[in-house]
Scaffold this motif. Structure first.
Motif, PDB file in Angstrom:
ATOM      1  N   GLN A  28     -31.281-111.260-133.648  1.00  0.00           N
ATOM      2  CA  GLN A  28     -31.185-112.172-134.781  1.00  0.00           C
ATOM      3  C   GLN A  28     -31.171-113.647-134.378  1.00  0.00           C
ATOM      4  O   GLN A  28     -30.333-114.420-134.821  1.00  0.00           O
ATOM      5  CB  GLN A  28     -29.974-111.832-135.648  1.00  0.00           C
ATOM      6  N   CYS A  81     -29.172-102.309-130.827  1.00  0.00           N
ATOM      7  CA  CYS A  81     -28.915-102.553-132.249  1.00  0.00           C
ATOM      8  C   CYS A  81     -29.582-101.491-133.107  1.00  0.00           C
ATOM      9  O   CYS A  81     -30.522-100.831-132.683  1.00  0.00           O
ATOM     10  CB  CYS A  81     -29.389-103.938-132.661  1.00  0.00           C
ATOM     11  N   ASN A 104     -28.393-102.716-138.957  1.00  0.00           N
ATOM     12  CA  ASN A 104     -27.289-103.524-139.472  1.00  0.00           C
ATOM     13  C   ASN A 104     -26.287-104.025-138.451  1.00  0.00           C
ATOM     14  O   ASN A 104     -25.478-104.877-138.777  1.00  0.00           O
ATOM     15  CB  ASN A 104     -26.521-102.713-140.528  1.00  0.00           C
ATOM     16  N   TYR A 105     -26.283-103.470-137.238  1.00  0.00           N
ATOM     17  CA  TYR A 105     -25.241-103.799-136.272  1.00  0.00           C
ATOM     18  C   TYR A 105     -25.812-104.030-134.878  1.00  0.00           C
ATOM     19  O   TYR A 105     -26.818-103.419-134.499  1.00  0.00           O
ATOM     20  CB  TYR A 105     -24.221-102.652-136.156  1.00  0.00           C
ATOM     21  N   SER A 120     -20.828-105.033-134.068  1.00  0.00           N
ATOM     22  CA  SER A 120     -20.707-106.309-134.761  1.00  0.00           C
ATOM     23  C   SER A 120     -21.811-106.404-135.814  1.00  0.00           C
ATOM     24  O   SER A 120     -22.982-106.213-135.497  1.00  0.00           O
ATOM     25  CB  SER A 120     -20.841-107.478-133.790  1.00  0.00           C
ATOM     26  N   PRO A 121     -21.449-106.725-137.059  1.00  0.00           N
ATOM     27  CA  PRO A 121     -22.474-106.898-138.083  1.00  0.00           C
ATOM     28  C   PRO A 121     -23.138-108.279-138.038  1.00  0.00           C
ATOM     29  O   PRO A 121     -24.199-108.474-138.619  1.00  0.00           O
ATOM     30  CB  PRO A 121     -21.698-106.718-139.390  1.00  0.00           C
ATOM     31  N   ASP A 122     -22.513-109.222-137.333  1.00  0.00           N
ATOM     32  CA  ASP A 122     -23.021-110.593-137.320  1.00  0.00           C
ATOM     33  C   ASP A 122     -23.095-111.220-135.926  1.00  0.00           C
ATOM     34  O   ASP A 122     -23.489-112.372-135.784  1.00  0.00           O
ATOM     35  CB  ASP A 122     -22.148-111.476-138.215  1.00  0.00           C
ATOM     36  N   GLY A 123     -22.710-110.491-134.890  1.00  0.00           N
ATOM     37  CA  GLY A 123     -22.726-111.023-133.533  1.00  0.00           C
ATOM     38  C   GLY A 123     -21.496-111.829-133.171  1.00  0.00           C
ATOM     39  O   GLY A 123     -21.330-112.227-132.020  1.00  0.00           O
ATOM     40  N   GLU A 161     -18.000-111.282-135.025  1.00  0.00           N
ATOM     41  CA  GLU A 161     -16.838-110.416-135.202  1.00  0.00           C
ATOM     42  C   GLU A 161     -17.146-109.042-134.596  1.00  0.00           C
ATOM     43  O   GLU A 161     -18.081-108.373-135.031  1.00  0.00           O
ATOM     44  CB  GLU A 161     -16.489-110.262-136.686  1.00  0.00           C
TER      45      GLU A 161
END
Length: 182
Positions: free
Chosen positions: A9, A51, A54-55, A74-77, A79
């Protein structure tokens, strides 16, 4: 010591090993120059990014002295959650995990003498483990099929011949077991 790099991402993620300091870290950069420390753990090392839709996932060895496999998501890198930990099914993840596009699952493989497990992960959750007949070190996808590469005898990773084995025909919900997995 840097152990893994992985693009996801728009960022490049890096994991390291602090060995016996037990403070392995994850960092990321968007430009290759400026790095941000994202996570410091109590792990011996972090290893094997992969990945799904979604994760972002990675695995870790929590204790160099014994079986201590963990998988993080982690869903966002930013958290991260350690959502799986075992002291009986592997010391760490052997080889490279793989995202299988046919069912959007990530497969990790345990690495511990005579303990052979495949750990399928989907949407941030560990699914039921699969007991392969071989000790797979890595996976790869080719023409919509998932293959494992590894030892033909999981009790003797060093001296036994290595094999490439077709792992099955998969649907979105469950594997139909074929060669190499029982």
């Amino acid at each position: 010591r840097m152990t893994h790099l992985y693009p996801w991402q728009g960022y490049l993620y890096a994991a390291n090993s602090e060995d016996y300091d037990y403070s392995a870290r994850i960092a990321r950069t968007s430009d290759g120059t400026n790095w941000s420390l994202i996570l410091t753990t109590n792990s011996y090392w972090i290893h094997g990014f992969e990945c799904d839709s979604n994760y972002l996932y990675c695995s870790s060895m929590e204790d160099a002295g014994g079986a201590s496999l963990a998988v993080w998501s982690s869903p966002d890198g930013i958290e991260w959650t350690r959502f799986f930990y075992t002291t009986s099914e592997g010391k760490d993840v052997g080889g490279r995990p793989w995202h299988f596009s046919q069912n959007d699952r990530v497969y990790f493989s345990s690495h511990w003498p005579s303990v052979v497990k495949m750990f399928p992960v989907y949407n941030g959750t560990m699914e039921a483990r699969i007991n392969p007949l071989h000790g797979f070190a890595s996976y790869f996808e080719r023409d919509g099929r998932l293959y494992g590469i590894g030892s033909s005898d999981p009790s003797d990773w060093v001296l036994s011949p290595w094999v490439v084995s077709l792992l099955g025909v998969y649907s979105n919900n469950c594997p139909i077991i074929e060669n190499g997995v029982g």
